[in-house]
Design a protein around this motif. Structure first.
Motif, PDB file in Angstrom:
ATOM      1  N   ALA A 109       0.694  -1.289  -0.207  1.00  0.00           N
ATOM      2  CA  ALA A 109      -0.062  -0.067  -0.105  1.00  0.00           C
ATOM      3  C   ALA A 109       0.765   1.277   0.108  1.00  0.00           C
ATOM      4  N   ALA A 110       2.056   1.282   0.809  1.00  0.00           N
ATOM      5  CA  ALA A 110       3.104   2.284   0.737  1.00  0.00           C
ATOM      6  C   ALA A 110       3.411   2.440  -0.767  1.00  0.00           C
ATOM      7  N   GLY A 111       3.657   1.451  -1.358  1.00  0.00           N
ATOM      8  CA  GLY A 111       4.419   1.521  -2.672  1.00  0.00           C
ATOM      9  C   GLY A 111       3.375   2.180  -3.482  1.00  0.00           C
ATOM     10  N   LEU A 112       2.180   1.527  -3.506  1.00  0.00           N
ATOM     11  CA  LEU A 112       0.984   2.150  -4.556  1.00  0.00           C
ATOM     12  C   LEU A 112       0.986   3.841  -4.210  1.00  0.00           C
ATOM     13  N   LEU A 113       0.918   4.259  -2.961  1.00  0.00           N
ATOM     14  CA  LEU A 113       0.839   5.605  -2.438  1.00  0.00           C
ATOM     15  C   LEU A 113       2.154   6.329  -3.088  1.00  0.00           C
ATOM     16  N   ALA A 114       3.401   5.555  -2.975  1.00  0.00           N
ATOM     17  CA  ALA A 114       4.367   6.615  -3.463  1.00  0.00           C
ATOM     18  C   ALA A 114       4.459   6.521  -4.733  1.00  0.00           C
ATOM     19  N   VAL A 115       4.065   5.502  -5.572  1.00  0.00           N
ATOM     20  CA  VAL A 115       3.967   5.623  -7.387  1.00  0.00           C
ATOM     21  C   VAL A 115       3.044   6.589  -7.614  1.00  0.00           C
ATOM     22  N   ALA A 116       1.623   6.640  -7.126  1.00  0.00           N
ATOM     23  CA  ALA A 116       0.669   7.411  -7.427  1.00  0.00           C
ATOM     24  C   ALA A 116       0.998   8.839  -7.019  1.00  0.00           C
ATOM     25  N   ALA A 117       1.415   9.167  -5.769  1.00  0.00           N
ATOM     26  CA  ALA A 117       1.704  10.478  -5.508  1.00  0.00           C
ATOM     27  C   ALA A 117       2.861  11.221  -6.171  1.00  0.00           C
ATOM     28  N   THR A 118       3.856  10.136  -6.544  1.00  0.00           N
ATOM     29  CA  THR A 118       5.032  10.743  -7.370  1.00  0.00           C
ATOM     30  C   THR A 118       4.512  11.181  -8.789  1.00  0.00           C
ATOM     31  N   ALA A 119       3.729  10.218  -9.250  1.00  0.00           N
ATOM     32  CA  ALA A 119       3.065  10.305 -10.931  1.00  0.00           C
ATOM     33  C   ALA A 119       2.246  11.469 -10.865  1.00  0.00           C
ATOM     34  N   PHE A 120       1.230  11.685 -10.097  1.00  0.00           N
ATOM     35  CA  PHE A 120       0.195  12.856  -9.884  1.00  0.00           C
ATOM     36  C   PHE A 120       0.896  14.201  -9.670  1.00  0.00           C
ATOM     37  N   SER A 121       1.858  14.205  -8.916  1.00  0.00           N
ATOM     38  CA  SER A 121       2.325  15.370  -8.478  1.00  0.00           C
ATOM     39  C   SER A 121       3.752  15.837  -9.363  1.00  0.00           C
ATOM     40  N   GLY A 122       4.000  15.040 -10.380  1.00  0.00           N
ATOM     41  CA  GLY A 122       4.985  15.390 -11.118  1.00  0.00           C
ATOM     42  C   GLY A 122       6.420  15.101 -10.642  1.00  0.00           C
ATOM     43  N   GLY A 123       6.376  14.414  -9.511  1.00  0.00           N
ATOM     44  CA  GLY A 123       7.586  14.111  -8.793  1.00  0.00           C
ATOM     45  C   GLY A 123       7.617  14.932  -7.366  1.00  0.00           C
ATOM     46  N   ILE A 124       6.716  15.932  -7.252  1.00  0.00           N
ATOM     47  CA  ILE A 124       6.761  16.902  -6.115  1.00  0.00           C
ATOM     48  C   ILE A 124       6.719  16.094  -4.623  1.00  0.00           C
ATOM     49  N   LEU A 125       5.795  15.278  -4.616  1.00  0.00           N
ATOM     50  CA  LEU A 125       5.551  14.439  -3.449  1.00  0.00           C
ATOM     51  C   LEU A 125       6.502  13.226  -3.263  1.00  0.00           C
ATOM     52  N   ALA A 126       7.437  12.997  -4.274  1.00  0.00           N
ATOM     53  CA  ALA A 126       8.260  11.568  -4.062  1.00  0.00           C
ATOM     54  C   ALA A 126       8.931  11.552  -2.686  1.00  0.00           C
ATOM     55  N   GLY A 127       9.390  12.736  -2.165  1.00  0.00           N
ATOM     56  CA  GLY A 127      10.016  12.549  -0.798  1.00  0.00           C
ATOM     57  C   GLY A 127       9.015  12.249   0.238  1.00  0.00           C
ATOM     58  N   PRO A 128       8.178  12.903   0.464  1.00  0.00           N
ATOM     59  CA  PRO A 128       6.911  12.593   1.651  1.00  0.00           C
ATOM     60  C   PRO A 128       6.502  11.010   1.161  1.00  0.00           C
ATOM     61  N   ALA A 129       6.312  10.734   0.298  1.00  0.00           N
ATOM     62  CA  ALA A 129       5.792   9.181  -0.344  1.00  0.00           C
ATOM     63  C   ALA A 129       6.655   8.430  -0.076  1.00  0.00           C
ATOM     64  N   LEU A 130       7.902   8.368  -0.284  1.00  0.00           N
ATOM     65  CA  LEU A 130       8.729   7.195  -0.092  1.00  0.00           C
ATOM     66  C   LEU A 130       9.324   7.463   1.533  1.00  0.00           C
ATOM     67  N   GLY A 131       8.937   8.656   2.006  1.00  0.00           N
ATOM     68  CA  GLY A 131       9.291   8.995   3.443  1.00  0.00           C
ATOM     69  C   GLY A 131       8.510   7.782   4.434  1.00  0.00           C
TER      70      GLY A 131
END
Length: 189
Positions: free
Chosen positions: A23-45
């Motif tokens: 689920a964390a991986g799904l959130l990380a991939v989705a958040a990164t994709a939909f934000s253009g990479g802006i949310l990659a840090g918090p999502a992977l965090g």
């Protein structure tokens, strides 16, 4: 030099709670994709915090996947800085991007483990990677290849490979930092 068994240990950590890490991986991939990479840090965090908790024998809950967002002021700049450095370095040639990525890849675990601000965490990552930059670069290249290999089976694959690669980087961070539990009361876990 980094331990050769880090990827195997990362798979073992993932398999202890595959639903939560998936689920964390799904959130990380989705958040990164939909934000253009802006949310990659918090999502992977979130994956980093889950891994740190697991390493400290603390319980991991599904809600932990959002813990990276609680340290927004540090995780956003770290994610953006890492992304920009890898893209800039890769534009020069692939190798400089991988070296820059390896140099700063441990910043997110360092920030979340010790409650460091973005600049301090980036400096700490540079210090840790500088101990054996060649080994760290080879490891980072493997982690990137692993994370991207999930694209072969689309989203389902990324939900497995991205968390495993992030877990492996967190394990590498902890090993490079000397293996001790470095968290304090200010850390989000």
């Amino acid at each position: 030099m980094l331990d050769k068994g880090l990827f195997g240990r990362a798979v073992q950590v993932f398999l202890t709670q595959p639903v939560e890490f998936g689920a964390a991986g799904l959130l990380a991939v989705a958040a990164t994709a939909f934000s253009g990479g802006i949310l990659a840090g918090p999502a992977l965090g979130g994956i980093v915090v889950m891994t740190l908790r697991k390493m400290s024998d603390e319980p991991v809950a599904l809600a932990d996947l959002l813990k990276g967002y609680e340290s927004f002021a540090a995780t956003i700049p770290i994610g953006l800085a890492l992304g920009v450095m890898v893209i800039f370095g890769s534009a020069l040639l692939l190798v400089p991007g991988l070296v820059l990525g390896a140099t700063y890849a441990m910043a997110l675990p360092a920030s979340l483990d010790r409650g460091l601000a973005a600049g301090v965490a980036l400096a700490e990552a540079r210090r840790l990677a500088g101990r054996d930059l060649l080994s760290t670069t080879i490891f980072f290249t493997g982690a990137c290849a692993l994370a991207l290999s999930g694209a072969v089976v689309l989203l389902a694959g990324l939900c497995v490979t991205v968390p495993i690669a992030t877990i492996a980087m967190t394990l590498a961070y902890r090993e490079a930092a000397g293996g001790e539990v470095l968290g304090d009361e200010d850390a989000p876990y």
